[in-house]
Write a protein that holds these residues in place. Structure first.
Motif, PDB file in Angstrom:
ATOM      1  N   LEU A   1      -9.110 -34.886  57.490  1.00  0.00           N
ATOM      2  CA  LEU A   1     -10.330 -34.727  56.704  1.00  0.00           C
ATOM      3  C   LEU A   1     -11.197 -33.565  57.192  1.00  0.00           C
ATOM      4  N   HIS A   2     -11.019 -33.142  58.428  1.00  0.00           N
ATOM      5  CA  HIS A   2     -11.790 -32.038  59.006  1.00  0.00           C
ATOM      6  C   HIS A   2     -10.878 -30.834  59.217  1.00  0.00           C
ATOM      7  N   LEU A   3     -11.412 -29.662  58.965  1.00  0.00           N
ATOM      8  CA  LEU A   3     -10.666 -28.421  59.164  1.00  0.00           C
ATOM      9  C   LEU A   3     -11.305 -27.647  60.307  1.00  0.00           C
ATOM     10  N   TYR A   4     -10.493 -27.274  61.284  1.00  0.00           N
ATOM     11  CA  TYR A   4     -10.994 -26.556  62.453  1.00  0.00           C
ATOM     12  C   TYR A   4     -10.288 -25.209  62.575  1.00  0.00           C
ATOM     13  N   GLY A   5     -11.054 -24.171  62.830  1.00  0.00           N
ATOM     14  CA  GLY A   5     -10.489 -22.878  63.167  1.00  0.00           C
ATOM     15  C   GLY A   5     -10.048 -22.013  62.002  1.00  0.00           C
ATOM     16  N   TYR A   6     -10.273 -22.434  60.788  1.00  0.00           N
ATOM     17  CA  TYR A   6      -9.832 -21.658  59.630  1.00  0.00           C
ATOM     18  C   TYR A   6     -10.993 -21.274  58.711  1.00  0.00           C
TER      19      TYR A   6
ATOM     20  N   ILE B   1     -13.181 -32.801  53.848  1.00  0.00           N
ATOM     21  CA  ILE B   1     -12.781 -33.465  52.608  1.00  0.00           C
ATOM     22  C   ILE B   1     -13.494 -34.808  52.554  1.00  0.00           C
ATOM     23  N   ASN B   2     -14.151 -35.087  51.439  1.00  0.00           N
ATOM     24  CA  ASN B   2     -14.760 -36.390  51.237  1.00  0.00           C
ATOM     25  C   ASN B   2     -13.636 -37.353  50.870  1.00  0.00           C
ATOM     26  N   LYS B   3     -13.397 -38.348  51.724  1.00  0.00           N
ATOM     27  CA  LYS B   3     -12.270 -39.252  51.501  1.00  0.00           C
ATOM     28  C   LYS B   3     -12.429 -40.083  50.234  1.00  0.00           C
ATOM     29  N   ASP B   4     -13.623 -40.080  49.646  1.00  0.00           N
ATOM     30  CA  ASP B   4     -13.857 -40.821  48.408  1.00  0.00           C
ATOM     31  C   ASP B   4     -13.755 -39.943  47.168  1.00  0.00           C
ATOM     32  N   ASN B   5     -13.413 -38.662  47.340  1.00  0.00           N
ATOM     33  CA  ASN B   5     -13.309 -37.844  46.134  1.00  0.00           C
ATOM     34  C   ASN B   5     -11.991 -38.131  45.420  1.00  0.00           C
ATOM     35  N   ARG B   6     -12.062 -38.050  44.125  1.00  0.00           N
ATOM     36  CA  ARG B   6     -10.942 -38.416  43.250  1.00  0.00           C
ATOM     37  C   ARG B   6      -9.690 -37.588  43.535  1.00  0.00           C
ATOM     38  N   SER B   7      -9.851 -36.293  43.698  1.00  0.00           N
ATOM     39  CA  SER B   7      -8.708 -35.408  43.934  1.00  0.00           C
ATOM     40  C   SER B   7      -8.002 -35.729  45.242  1.00  0.00           C
ATOM     41  N   TYR B   8      -8.763 -36.064  46.270  1.00  0.00           N
ATOM     42  CA  TYR B   8      -8.150 -36.422  47.551  1.00  0.00           C
ATOM     43  C   TYR B   8      -7.278 -37.659  47.387  1.00  0.00           C
ATOM     44  N   LYS B   9      -7.808 -38.665  46.719  1.00  0.00           N
ATOM     45  CA  LYS B   9      -7.042 -39.899  46.529  1.00  0.00           C
ATOM     46  C   LYS B   9      -5.774 -39.643  45.713  1.00  0.00           C
ATOM     47  N   LEU B  10      -5.877 -38.830  44.681  1.00  0.00           N
ATOM     48  CA  LEU B  10      -4.706 -38.540  43.850  1.00  0.00           C
ATOM     49  C   LEU B  10      -3.660 -37.700  44.584  1.00  0.00           C
ATOM     50  N   THR B  11      -4.098 -36.695  45.341  1.00  0.00           N
ATOM     51  CA  THR B  11      -3.123 -35.876  46.066  1.00  0.00           C
ATOM     52  C   THR B  11      -2.482 -36.661  47.206  1.00  0.00           C
ATOM     53  N   GLN B  12      -3.218 -37.564  47.817  1.00  0.00           N
ATOM     54  CA  GLN B  12      -2.656 -38.407  48.875  1.00  0.00           C
ATOM     55  C   GLN B  12      -1.445 -39.195  48.371  1.00  0.00           C
ATOM     56  N   ASN B  13      -1.511 -39.607  47.131  1.00  0.00           N
ATOM     57  CA  ASN B  13      -0.443 -40.420  46.542  1.00  0.00           C
ATOM     58  C   ASN B  13       0.486 -39.613  45.641  1.00  0.00           C
ATOM     59  N   ASN B  14       0.380 -38.281  45.715  1.00  0.00           N
ATOM     60  CA  ASN B  14       1.188 -37.376  44.884  1.00  0.00           C
ATOM     61  C   ASN B  14       1.072 -37.715  43.401  1.00  0.00           C
ATOM     62  N   LEU B  15      -0.150 -38.017  42.957  1.00  0.00           N
ATOM     63  CA  LEU B  15      -0.385 -38.392  41.565  1.00  0.00           C
ATOM     64  C   LEU B  15      -1.290 -37.421  40.812  1.00  0.00           C
ATOM     65  N   HIS B  16      -1.777 -36.392  41.483  1.00  0.00           N
ATOM     66  CA  HIS B  16      -2.697 -35.479  40.798  1.00  0.00           C
ATOM     67  C   HIS B  16      -1.922 -34.665  39.768  1.00  0.00           C
ATOM     68  N   PRO B  17      -2.395 -34.637  38.520  1.00  0.00           N
ATOM     69  CA  PRO B  17      -1.650 -33.935  37.466  1.00  0.00           C
ATOM     70  C   PRO B  17      -1.655 -32.411  37.594  1.00  0.00           C
ATOM     71  N   ASN B  18      -2.483 -31.861  38.472  1.00  0.00           N
ATOM     72  CA  ASN B  18      -2.556 -30.404  38.641  1.00  0.00           C
ATOM     73  C   ASN B  18      -1.987 -29.942  39.977  1.00  0.00           C
TER      74      ASN B  18
END
Length: 178
Positions: A17-22, A79-96
């Motif tokens: 959820l956190h990005l370091y160094g980039y 990354i906000n763990k409650d955002n819709r896109s995060y939840k969908l990409t986590q489960n490989n379900l995001h249509p985009n």
């Protein structure tokens, strides 16, 4: 998430959820995207474990969650763990979004996975007409999967972005073995 030999937790790139160094890379990519100058295909190469995939997962979440209520926190690179896109990409379900990686039983990315990707590229998108493809461990594409992917990389559709992640150490080892 999994445990290693000494029982400490190992998080996969998509779980970070956190990005370091980039931050400077992230800012550069986001400015290029906003100016509509981001290349359609980007290869990121480096040693295993330095955060290449984590960086791209964060950037993809930034792009996909732009119009969401709980969007990516660009100031703190979180990354906000409650955002819709995060939840969908986590489960490989995001249509985009489509993720290609070698499965856990084999180090090779076969042509069947690339055919799934090509089907994804031919479908309509959910919103913003944006398609994002992450190919992790691109060095593991075999000759057939590489050939199947080539035309899509050479002539990408509008608003289609490929992020290719390469483990440079594996690439060197494969070259030596050949």
């Amino acid at each position: 998430m999994k445990k290693n030999n000494n029982n400490s937790m190992i998080f996969s790139a998509k779980d970070q959820l956190h990005l370091y160094g980039y931050s400077s890379y992230f800012d550069s990519f986001s400015k290029l995207f906003i100016k509509k100058k981001l290349p359609n295909t980007i290869l990121i190469s480096g040693s295993k474990g330095i955060g290449k995939s984590t960086f791209i997962h964060h950037f993809i979440n930034f792009l996909l969650s732009t119009n969401e209520e709980k969007k990516y926190d660009q100031n703190n690179f979180i990354i906000n763990k409650d955002n819709r896109s995060y939840k969908l990409t986590q489960n490989n379900l995001h249509p985009n979004f489509f993720h290609v990686g070698n499965d856990h039983t084999d180090n090779i990315i076969g042509v069947d996975k690339i055919r799934e990707l090509l089907n994804f590229l031919n479908r309509t998108t959910n919103s913003d007409n944006l398609k994002l493809i992450l190919i992790d461990n691109v060095e593991n594409l075999n000759i057939n999967s590489s050939n199947a992917l080539l035309k899509s990389l050479e002539e990408p559709n509008k608003n289609t972005y490929f992020f290719l992640i390469q483990d440079s150490a594996n690439n060197i080892l494969n070259t030596i073995k050949s």
